[in-house]
Each structure stands twice: as structure tokens, then as C-alpha cells.
Motif scaffolding. Sequence first.
Motif, PDB file in Angstrom:
ATOM      1  N   UNK A  38     -15.524 -18.766  62.256  1.00  0.00           N
ATOM      2  CA  UNK A  38     -14.839 -17.846  61.360  1.00  0.00           C
ATOM      3  C   UNK A  38     -15.771 -16.927  60.619  1.00  0.00           C
ATOM      4  N   UNK A  39     -17.088 -17.137  60.758  1.00  0.00           N
ATOM      5  CA  UNK A  39     -18.044 -16.293  60.062  1.00  0.00           C
ATOM      6  C   UNK A  39     -18.534 -15.121  60.873  1.00  0.00           C
ATOM      7  N   UNK A  40     -17.895 -14.823  62.007  1.00  0.00           N
ATOM      8  CA  UNK A  40     -18.359 -13.751  62.891  1.00  0.00           C
ATOM      9  C   UNK A  40     -17.908 -12.374  62.398  1.00  0.00           C
ATOM     10  N   UNK A  41     -18.731 -11.378  62.667  1.00  0.00           N
ATOM     11  CA  UNK A  41     -18.332  -9.984  62.448  1.00  0.00           C
ATOM     12  C   UNK A  41     -17.688  -9.497  63.744  1.00  0.00           C
ATOM     13  N   UNK A  42     -16.418  -9.815  63.900  1.00  0.00           N
ATOM     14  CA  UNK A  42     -15.732  -9.539  65.158  1.00  0.00           C
ATOM     15  C   UNK A  42     -15.363  -8.071  65.327  1.00  0.00           C
ATOM     16  N   UNK A  43     -15.302  -7.337  64.232  1.00  0.00           N
ATOM     17  CA  UNK A  43     -14.793  -5.977  64.332  1.00  0.00           C
ATOM     18  C   UNK A  43     -15.294  -5.143  63.163  1.00  0.00           C
ATOM     19  N   UNK A  58     -16.541 -11.819  58.246  1.00  0.00           N
ATOM     20  CA  UNK A  58     -16.147 -13.199  58.499  1.00  0.00           C
ATOM     21  C   UNK A  58     -15.516 -13.850  57.294  1.00  0.00           C
ATOM     22  N   UNK A  59     -14.822 -14.976  57.545  1.00  0.00           N
ATOM     23  CA  UNK A  59     -14.199 -15.767  56.490  1.00  0.00           C
ATOM     24  C   UNK A  59     -13.303 -14.914  55.596  1.00  0.00           C
ATOM     25  N   UNK A  60     -12.448 -14.110  56.213  1.00  0.00           N
ATOM     26  CA  UNK A  60     -11.361 -13.363  55.559  1.00  0.00           C
ATOM     27  C   UNK A  60     -11.812 -12.144  54.766  1.00  0.00           C
ATOM     28  N   UNK A  61     -13.119 -11.888  54.689  1.00  0.00           N
ATOM     29  CA  UNK A  61     -13.631 -10.860  53.779  1.00  0.00           C
ATOM     30  C   UNK A  61     -13.774  -9.516  54.511  1.00  0.00           C
ATOM     31  N   UNK A  62     -13.207  -8.468  53.898  1.00  0.00           N
ATOM     32  CA  UNK A  62     -13.312  -7.099  54.402  1.00  0.00           C
ATOM     33  C   UNK A  62     -14.088  -6.259  53.387  1.00  0.00           C
TER      34      UNK A  62
END
Length: 397
Positions: A38-43, A58-62
Motif C-alpha cells: 500500500x506504500x507504492x506510488x502507483x500513479x 501510498x497509504x491513502x495520501x494524495x
Amino acid sequence: MRQLKSPSFEFHEPDEIVHANVIENFVSVTRPYNGKSGGEARVCAWAPDGSYFAWSCGHRILHLIPWDNQLKKRHDVRDKQGLHKRKYHVIDCSDLIWSLAFGSGRNQKDHMSGFGGRFDPSLVIATGLANGKIRLWNCSEGTLIVELLDHRDIVRCLDFSLDGNLQLLSGSRDGTLKLWDIPEDGNMYSTFKPHGISFTSCCFAPNARFIAAVGTCRMAYLWKSPRLNSQFIKLDGHHNEVSSCSFSFDSALLATGSYDTKVIVWSVHSVTKLRILGHMHPSPSLIYAGGANDHYVRSVSFCANSLILTTVCDDGYVRFWNLKRQQDDPYLVGEATDALFGRVSPDGSILAVGFRDGDVVMFSANQTIPRLMQLSRQAILKHLSKYNLQGQNQNGI
């Protein structure tokens, strides 16, 4: 041909190819949790006018970061005049973020009454979440505008039309592709659900006339209309999951990247293959192309002049390809171990790459000057609904 040490390039060793300069490095604030999924920078995403850069660390943070187009870096918070009321925002999106898209609807100010004055349509950002929800945020205030509920699984991809009408395209792991009319209270008005496919990437053409979507089962789809209920075309050619798709800025080309180690560049108008860009040499046999091969192509993204294509691959390199060059090696590379995603800035000068540890690295893209033939084609495509392919050269590029 000489024997190469690296299977990633056909004609050159990696150190024989010019390396792209790193101009920015964003370090994830969630790094203490890197041991957990969940800590990935997927986008990541760029605002259409380049005023903001959005980064899911990651982890819900934008992170919504004001961007300085002239200096090619994040805006200095001390320069209040240059910010023009833009603000930094750190947003907790309540669930893992899998997709992002900026939308601009400068012509929609008179059509937003259904949102009770909460909607500034000049710039919004949509977040696709792991729970199937899509949340739209006001970029100027960093506040939630509306939540779109219809998907039943991870929202893998999002894209807004660039014509100012704020039409949102979404694709999900639940096997559906949907269109939403944001000015009409976020109404979901069209759904496409093929049998046995999960969508991984979708996009509008810059001219807002075409739609592309790709996913599992080696499938890629093209609509020559901005509606999902129109006839679609299947693009056959890949041998593994198709991970990413991107239209060129003149909407004449479509690139699809796959786990089969290849990128195919298609002519949108004739629906033919123009180039195949390999990321593993020699090319793997079908049995290996369809399975694990350590050279998955994760992401493709066109630069602004439509001649340059960028790719992110599991072999630890990002590549910059010049589609006019016949040689199959890229002209520029960058080292990027565990990279997951790449997106080019609106002016085509920067490639932002997200990594498995949540960081983002920005590479400088040295662009070539477009030829007169290409500029003429772009002018024609802006003013004609159909394009006569007889005017293209043999390569169609």
C-alpha cells in the motif's frame, strides 16, 4: 550482431545510451511503512495547464503540488505572487489510491447548480480508490466535491476529456468501463462490460473524439467515437496483459504497452500497426511472453510533439523513443529500479516516474523539433473530423 551483456537493448549497452537528467525527487512521507503493501506510488498526474502536479505517495495520501512551468520545478511557497492563489494540499483519500485524473471545465460554470456551489470547474482532480469509489476534489481548496458510486472493485484508471465538458472515463477491476457526466450531478450514463476482462488503463484522445481501453486477456479496445455504446475495434497483437495506453497529442497515434515486453504503436485512423518497440532482446517466445519474463512494460506516455514516446519497464529503465528513428534502441534512458508508472508533463519536457517505495523521480526529456509534415498533420486534425490517410508517409508517423 555483437553479443550484448544486457538483454534490454538490441544495439547498444546501457552505458552507451545517453542518460536522462534527474531534475526533481519527491520522497514519500509514508516511507516508515514501506514494509507493508500500500506504500507504492502507483500513479501521478499533471494538470492540463501544468499548474499542478498530483502524486499518490501510498497509504491513502494524495499530494497536490503547485508547479512552476518556467523553472521546471515545484513552486516555491515563499513566492506568493507566483502562486496565484494556488495552495499545497495533502489529502487523506480514505482508501488506497489506484488512479488519478485532472479535469478542467472552464465552460461549465453555468451548469454546476447541482453541486450547491461546491464546484469550481476550472480545475478538479478525480481519485480512483481500492474500494471502487471515485472521489472528486476541488484543487483550489483541497476539499471533497462529490463521491461517485457504481464500481464494485478497484478503480484502476481514470481520464477526463480535454474539451472542457468534464466527461470522466473510468475503468475497474470489476470488468466495467464507465462514462460520467460531471456537470450533470456526476451522472453515470454509459457502461461497457466485456466478458472476462479486467481494465488496467483507459484514455480519451486529446481531441476528445476517440476512446481507448486495455486490460487482461491480451485485449485492447478502440472507439472512434467518444461514446461506449458505439461500435468498438479490437486491437489484436499482444500476448500478455496489456498494462497501459496513450494517445499522441495530435490524436493520430495510439501506443499500447504490455507485459509481453512490447509496445505497439497503432494508427488510429487505419487501425494498423506502425511500430513495435521491444524491451527484451531477443524477443521472448510466446510461452515466455505470456508469462513472467522480468521485462513487463508498466506504462507508456507520449510527449507533446507526438514524435517522442516514453516507457517504464521492469528491467530497471525508463526509455525515451524517437518514433522517426528506424533503429529500435531508445535515444535516452534513465535508471529506475522498481518503477511502476510514468506520466509526461503537458509541455512534454518532464517524465514523472512513481516507484514501489512511494517516491517520485522526474526525468528531463530532450525533445526533437517536429518536422513541417507533422505540424501540418496536427493542424489538419484540429479542423477535420476525418483524416485522409493517403496524405501520410509510409510509416504513418
